[in-house]
Design a protein around this motif. Structure first.
Motif, PDB file in Angstrom:
ATOM      1  N   ARG A 161      -4.981 131.121  37.198  1.00 49.70           N
ATOM      2  CA  ARG A 161      -5.215 131.434  38.616  1.00 49.70           C
ATOM      3  C   ARG A 161      -6.249 130.476  39.223  1.00 49.70           C
ATOM      4  N   ALA A 162      -7.280 130.139  38.470  1.00 45.10           N
ATOM      5  CA  ALA A 162      -8.370 129.317  39.004  1.00 45.10           C
ATOM      6  C   ALA A 162      -8.038 127.834  39.029  1.00 45.10           C
ATOM      7  N   THR A 163      -7.227 127.360  38.081  1.00 44.33           N
ATOM      8  CA  THR A 163      -7.019 125.909  37.950  1.00 44.33           C
ATOM      9  C   THR A 163      -5.557 125.483  38.002  1.00 44.33           C
ATOM     10  N   GLY A 164      -4.636 126.409  37.764  1.00 43.44           N
ATOM     11  CA  GLY A 164      -3.226 126.032  37.682  1.00 43.44           C
ATOM     12  C   GLY A 164      -2.844 125.459  36.326  1.00 43.44           C
ATOM     13  N   SER A 212     -12.797 119.801  22.540  1.00 38.59           N
ATOM     14  CA  SER A 212     -12.269 118.536  23.053  1.00 38.59           C
ATOM     15  C   SER A 212     -11.981 118.725  24.532  1.00 38.59           C
ATOM     16  N   ILE A 213     -11.395 117.719  25.168  1.00 33.42           N
ATOM     17  CA  ILE A 213     -11.156 117.823  26.611  1.00 33.42           C
ATOM     18  C   ILE A 213     -10.218 118.982  26.948  1.00 33.42           C
ATOM     19  N   ASP A 214      -9.364 119.382  26.017  1.00 35.10           N
ATOM     20  CA  ASP A 214      -8.398 120.444  26.322  1.00 35.10           C
ATOM     21  C   ASP A 214      -8.431 121.596  25.322  1.00 35.10           C
ATOM     22  N   GLU A 215      -9.463 121.691  24.505  1.00 34.20           N
ATOM     23  CA  GLU A 215      -9.537 122.767  23.516  1.00 34.20           C
ATOM     24  C   GLU A 215     -10.948 123.361  23.470  1.00 34.20           C
ATOM     25  N   ALA A 216     -11.004 124.663  23.209  1.00 39.34           N
ATOM     26  CA  ALA A 216     -12.310 125.314  23.029  1.00 39.34           C
ATOM     27  C   ALA A 216     -12.136 126.517  22.115  1.00 39.34           C
ATOM     28  N   PHE A 217     -13.151 126.773  21.297  1.00 42.70           N
ATOM     29  CA  PHE A 217     -13.181 127.993  20.495  1.00 42.70           C
ATOM     30  C   PHE A 217     -13.964 129.053  21.276  1.00 42.70           C
ATOM     31  N   ASP A 228     -12.496 116.355  35.258  1.00 46.02           N
ATOM     32  CA  ASP A 228     -12.970 117.401  36.156  1.00 46.02           C
ATOM     33  C   ASP A 228     -12.183 118.697  35.966  1.00 46.02           C
ATOM     34  N   MET A 229     -10.873 118.588  35.761  1.00 45.61           N
ATOM     35  CA  MET A 229     -10.078 119.798  35.537  1.00 45.61           C
ATOM     36  C   MET A 229     -10.470 120.470  34.227  1.00 45.61           C
ATOM     37  N   SER A 230     -10.791 119.668  33.221  1.00 49.31           N
ATOM     38  CA  SER A 230     -11.256 120.236  31.957  1.00 49.31           C
ATOM     39  C   SER A 230     -12.532 121.041  32.168  1.00 49.31           C
ATOM     40  N   ALA A 231     -13.460 120.479  32.942  1.00 49.95           N
ATOM     41  CA  ALA A 231     -14.720 121.191  33.191  1.00 49.95           C
ATOM     42  C   ALA A 231     -14.457 122.523  33.887  1.00 49.95           C
ATOM     43  N   ARG A 232     -13.487 122.557  34.802  1.00 49.30           N
ATOM     44  CA  ARG A 232     -13.174 123.808  35.509  1.00 49.30           C
ATOM     45  C   ARG A 232     -12.536 124.842  34.563  1.00 49.30           C
ATOM     46  N   VAL A 233     -11.643 124.363  33.693  1.00 51.54           N
ATOM     47  CA  VAL A 233     -11.025 125.284  32.716  1.00 51.54           C
ATOM     48  C   VAL A 233     -12.105 125.889  31.822  1.00 51.54           C
ATOM     49  N   MET A 234     -13.003 125.027  31.306  1.00 53.53           N
ATOM     50  CA  MET A 234     -14.031 125.504  30.374  1.00 53.53           C
ATOM     51  C   MET A 234     -15.009 126.445  31.075  1.00 53.53           C
ATOM     52  N   ALA A 235     -15.352 126.148  32.331  1.00 47.65           N
ATOM     53  CA  ALA A 235     -16.282 127.014  33.054  1.00 47.65           C
ATOM     54  C   ALA A 235     -15.671 128.389  33.295  1.00 47.65           C
ATOM     55  N   MET A 245     -15.959 138.407  12.689  1.00 45.35           N
ATOM     56  CA  MET A 245     -16.009 137.637  13.943  1.00 45.35           C
ATOM     57  C   MET A 245     -14.580 137.379  14.435  1.00 45.35           C
ATOM     58  N   ASP A 246     -14.281 137.711  15.688  1.00 44.91           N
ATOM     59  CA  ASP A 246     -12.974 137.431  16.276  1.00 44.91           C
ATOM     60  C   ASP A 246     -13.051 136.118  17.036  1.00 44.91           C
ATOM     61  N   LEU A 247     -12.353 135.094  16.522  1.00 47.30           N
ATOM     62  CA  LEU A 247     -12.383 133.771  17.131  1.00 47.30           C
ATOM     63  C   LEU A 247     -11.031 133.454  17.741  1.00 47.30           C
ATOM     64  N   ALA A 248     -11.052 132.729  18.846  1.00 45.43           N
ATOM     65  CA  ALA A 248      -9.802 132.267  19.448  1.00 45.43           C
ATOM     66  C   ALA A 248      -9.900 130.780  19.698  1.00 45.43           C
ATOM     67  N   LEU A 249      -8.783 130.090  19.501  1.00 48.05           N
ATOM     68  CA  LEU A 249      -8.703 128.706  19.963  1.00 48.05           C
ATOM     69  C   LEU A 249      -7.896 128.700  21.249  1.00 48.05           C
ATOM     70  N   MET A 250      -8.516 128.250  22.325  1.00 50.99           N
ATOM     71  CA  MET A 250      -7.809 128.082  23.607  1.00 50.99           C
ATOM     72  C   MET A 250      -7.412 126.621  23.742  1.00 50.99           C
ATOM     73  N   ASP A 251      -6.132 126.378  23.968  1.00 50.85           N
ATOM     74  CA  ASP A 251      -5.616 125.012  24.066  1.00 50.85           C
ATOM     75  C   ASP A 251      -4.799 124.887  25.344  1.00 50.85           C
ATOM     76  N   CYS A 252      -5.136 123.904  26.169  1.00 52.23           N
ATOM     77  CA  CYS A 252      -4.382 123.681  27.407  1.00 52.23           C
ATOM     78  C   CYS A 252      -3.002 123.108  27.053  1.00 52.23           C
TER      79      CYS A 252
END
Length: 419
Positions: free
Chosen positions: A128-131, A100-105, A80-87, A1-8
């Motif tokens: 590009r979508a959120t800045g 969390s509000i700024d992290e996702a796997f 709201d910005m977190s929701a846009r990043v995650m979407a 499984m290739d997993l990534a942690l995305m962190d703002c």
């Protein structure tokens, strides 16, 4: 499984910058409730030596000397910005767990071009979508993905993306990672390990498995196994429902009157009930507490809490707020300057799963009314509709003297572009 942690990157500070290009390259800090302490810093503010958690008043001279942009926390904007990043990110991968509000796997298995190319596409799309700039670290387990993310942030030459290599190259990277930075170790265990000569992630990996299990229990063993590439922490696609929900804030100024305390309890109960409905639950208990400022020397101090059952279990704001107000009447003592109050909902269970009573018939109209209130507030902004008991002026509200506009959640605060 290739997993990534995305962190703002520096999330709160990045949210402020996303709507004000003049902040590019300028140090930015965000303050806690009532503008008390520093809770977020841009990279420039970190380079100036602004400490995390530092009281604002102790940093004023430093802020003025270096032109630091200072903001009150603006949680409506950040949420709201977190929701846009995650979407944005979630639409590009097969599976995602919002951590969390700024992290996702993110799971990258089977994506075109491999995980590194997919990570760079996600990074570009979110920016590009959120800045909001994000960093992504990839590995076969969550712990290794977390480690890779930390390294991607520290090395600008990686362009915010690191796919953890295998074999000797991986060991060389883990030898540079402080053991306290390993997910699941933390500062307390890290200090304990360092006192025994274990200073890096690689040192920890090389400990005998039996010794880790004996000294750090099964949690430590899972961390050790994950560093060796054996997954122990699964991807959770849906957030677990909370077992209790708390709504609490410090007041912007000392509160002495019962009237203002009741308004605060009504407001906090409404917010807690809104969160409860969002997760599809009902609560069978409510707890209210009040407290004075224990750091205020020379003033009389008082703190107390009371709880009561809610029967039948409910998510109706009015019922919960009335219950909270009755508790407050028993808690309140005149002659004190109150600093904080709070409401906690307990005994949470899924709606419809609770025991029914022969004497309490279901009230579908009340449930429908709550849904209408939630839809109106979602469309027109928080508190477009609210309980009258919350008050209108709410003079007890926390200070937010430097709050930026709620650009994405309030019609009256939409950003304006002039050409």
């Amino acid at each position: 499984m290739d997993l990534a942690l995305m962190d703002c990157n520096n999330f709160y500070a990045s949210c402020e910058r996303a709507f004000d290009p003049r902040l590019a390259g300028r140090p930015v800090v965000v303050l806690s409730n009532n503008d008390g302490c520093v809770i977020a810093r841009s990279a420039e503010a970190k380079a100036l030596g602004v400490p995390m958690g530092a009281p604002e008043f102790k940093c004023r001279a430093l802020f003025a000397r270096h032109g630091v942009a200072v903001f009150s926390s603006n949680y409506a904007l950040y949420g709201d910005m977190s929701a846009r990043v995650m979407a944005t990110a979630g639409a590009m991968v097969p599976r995602m767990e919002v951590y969390s509000i700024d992290e996702a796997f993110l799971e990258f298995a089977g994506l075109e071009g491999g995980p590194e190319a997919a990570a760079r596409r996600v990074r570009e799309a979110v920016l590009r979508a959120t800045g909001i700039p994000v960093s992504l670290g990839m590995g076969p387990t969550k712990t290794l993905a977390k480690a890779a993310n930390k390294m991607a942030k520290k090395d600008p030459s990686l362009g915010g993306v690191l796919l953890l290599p295998r074999g000797r190259a991986r060991e060389e990277l883990l030898a540079r990672l402080d053991v306290e930075d390993v997910w699941g170790v933390g500062p307390r265990r890290g200090r304990w390990l360092k006192a025994r000569g274990v200073t890096t992630a690689l040192d920890f990996m090389r400990l005998p498995r039996e010794r880790v299990h004996k000294k750090m229990t099964v949690t430590g063993l899972h961390t050790w196994l994950e560093l060796h590439g054996t997954p122990c922490i699964p991807l959770e696609l849906a957030p677990r429902p909370k077992q209790s929900i708390v709504s609490s804030r410090s007041f912007g100024r000392p509160v002495t009157s019962m009237e203002h305390l009741r308004e605060a309890v009504f407001a906090y109960a409404s917010r807690a009930a809104e969160k409860l409905r969002a997760q599809g639950g009902v609560a069978s208990g409510v707890l209210v507490w009040v407290q004075t400022n224990r750091f205020k020397e020379g003033e009389p101090q008082y703190s107390a809490a009371l709880s009561q059952a809610l029967h039948p279990a409910t998510a109706r704001a009015g019922v919960i707020a009335q219950g909270g107000a009755r508790l407050l009447e028993r808690l309140y003592r005149p002659g004190f300057a109150y600093k904080k109050a709070g409401v906690m909902l307990t005994g949470i269970e899924p709606e419809g799963a609770g025991r029914l009573s022969l004497l309490d018939a279901p009230d579908p109209e009340a449930a429908a009314l709550s849904r209408v209130v939630d839809r109106v507030n979602a469309k027109w902004g928080r508190d477009a509709l609210f309980l009258g008991g919350c008050g209108v002026r709410r003079e007890w509200r926390m200070r937010q003297g430097m709050r930026s506009p709620r650009y994405t959640t309030a019609w009256s605060e939409l950003p304006v572009a002039r050409a």
